[in-house]
Design an enzyme around this catalytic site. Sequence first.
Site, PDB file in Angstrom:
ATOM      1  N   PRO A  90       0.808  -1.217   0.000  1.00 54.85           N
ATOM      2  CA  PRO A  90       0.000   0.000   0.000  1.00 54.85           C
ATOM      3  C   PRO A  90       0.843   1.270   0.000  1.00 54.85           C
ATOM      4  O   PRO A  90       0.337   2.359  -0.278  1.00 54.85           O
ATOM      5  CB  PRO A  90      -0.838  -0.115   1.282  1.00 54.85           C
ATOM      6  CG  PRO A  90      -0.094  -1.078   2.143  1.00 54.85           C
ATOM      7  CD  PRO A  90       0.584  -2.027   1.206  1.00 54.85           C
ATOM      8  N   GLU A 117       2.445  -6.518   8.565  1.00 49.73           N
ATOM      9  CA  GLU A 117       2.663  -5.063   8.592  1.00 49.73           C
ATOM     10  C   GLU A 117       3.630  -4.609   7.498  1.00 49.73           C
ATOM     11  O   GLU A 117       4.052  -3.458   7.481  1.00 49.73           O
ATOM     12  CB  GLU A 117       3.204  -4.643   9.968  1.00 49.73           C
ATOM     13  CG  GLU A 117       2.196  -4.781  11.088  1.00 49.73           C
ATOM     14  CD  GLU A 117       0.960  -3.939  10.852  1.00 49.73           C
ATOM     15  OE1 GLU A 117       1.102  -2.742  10.532  1.00 49.73           O
ATOM     16  OE2 GLU A 117      -0.161  -4.465  11.001  1.00 49.73           O
ATOM     17  N   ARG A 155      -3.441  -9.082 -20.065  1.00 52.84           N
ATOM     18  CA  ARG A 155      -4.448  -8.764 -21.081  1.00 52.84           C
ATOM     19  C   ARG A 155      -3.896  -7.841 -22.161  1.00 52.84           C
ATOM     20  O   ARG A 155      -4.490  -7.720 -23.246  1.00 52.84           O
ATOM     21  CB  ARG A 155      -5.697  -8.170 -20.440  1.00 52.84           C
ATOM     22  CG  ARG A 155      -5.480  -6.797 -19.815  1.00 52.84           C
ATOM     23  CD  ARG A 155      -6.689  -6.330 -19.026  1.00 52.84           C
ATOM     24  NE  ARG A 155      -7.887  -6.379 -19.842  1.00 52.84           N
ATOM     25  CZ  ARG A 155      -8.245  -5.458 -20.725  1.00 52.84           C
ATOM     26  NH1 ARG A 155      -7.442  -4.419 -20.920  1.00 52.84           N
ATOM     27  NH2 ARG A 155      -9.352  -5.557 -21.406  1.00 52.84           N
ATOM     28  N   ASP A 170      -9.644   0.516 -24.310  1.00 52.50           N
ATOM     29  CA  ASP A 170     -10.006   0.468 -22.896  1.00 52.50           C
ATOM     30  C   ASP A 170     -10.038   1.858 -22.275  1.00 52.50           C
ATOM     31  O   ASP A 170      -9.359   2.779 -22.719  1.00 52.50           O
ATOM     32  CB  ASP A 170      -8.997  -0.380 -22.107  1.00 52.50           C
ATOM     33  CG  ASP A 170      -9.219  -1.857 -22.303  1.00 52.50           C
ATOM     34  OD1 ASP A 170     -10.325  -2.242 -22.696  1.00 52.50           O
ATOM     35  OD2 ASP A 170      -8.266  -2.626 -22.063  1.00 52.50           O
TER      36      ASP A 170
END
Length: 229
Positions: A90, A117, A155, A170
């Site tokens: 993150p 963590e 993809r 897209d």
Amino acid sequence: MRIDIVTLFPEICRGPLSESIMKRAQENRIVELHIHNLRDWTTDKHHVVDDSPFGGGQGMVMKPEPIYAAVEDLKSQIANRKPQILLMSPAGRRLDQQMAQQLSQESHLIIISGHYEGVDHRVIEHLIDLEISIGDYVLTNGGIAAVVLVDSIVRLLPGTLGHEQSAADDSFSNGLLEAPQYTRPADFRGWKVPEVLLSGNHAEIAKWRKEQAIKRTRENRPDLLGRGD
């Protein structure tokens, strides 16, 4: 392309990457995908991969030894390629279509799935080429994020999608969201498909789609306007 995913929970990755388009891409040898359990590179009888953080604090931190051992082992298996080493975290750079396109040009990716963590920072400082986040939120397992990353990359590889123009059209590929799409029936519960799409006039259809893409982007993602035309 070869992709290696190193995770504590292989089945989280294996399921979604064994279905549909991802399955066909592997069967057609467009991508060679390997999913590994990080614990296979531990050396103690309990297969420990984490420990408490120095300085105190909540949770556990992934140890550097098994991560280094995994990456070095995988690199040695394909000596003629220089892999990109990625960490799902993150705290990483946020994944977008441009990043997916750049990574799709690589020949070998090794993806480390973070957990607990996070990982010992020496892994990030001395081993990882790029930290990647799939959004401004926290998941229980980095394997989920790794699946999203792999799907977004594979993809884009030639031959993966049934129509080569699909990826180019897209959302985000040209800086805009994709225009609205319609299919049969032309009249559903009184809601009719825009006449221009039934006209057969390809120039007018292209113009309409561009206008609608701008409108949709302005309404849903105004932050994207100005990044592309």
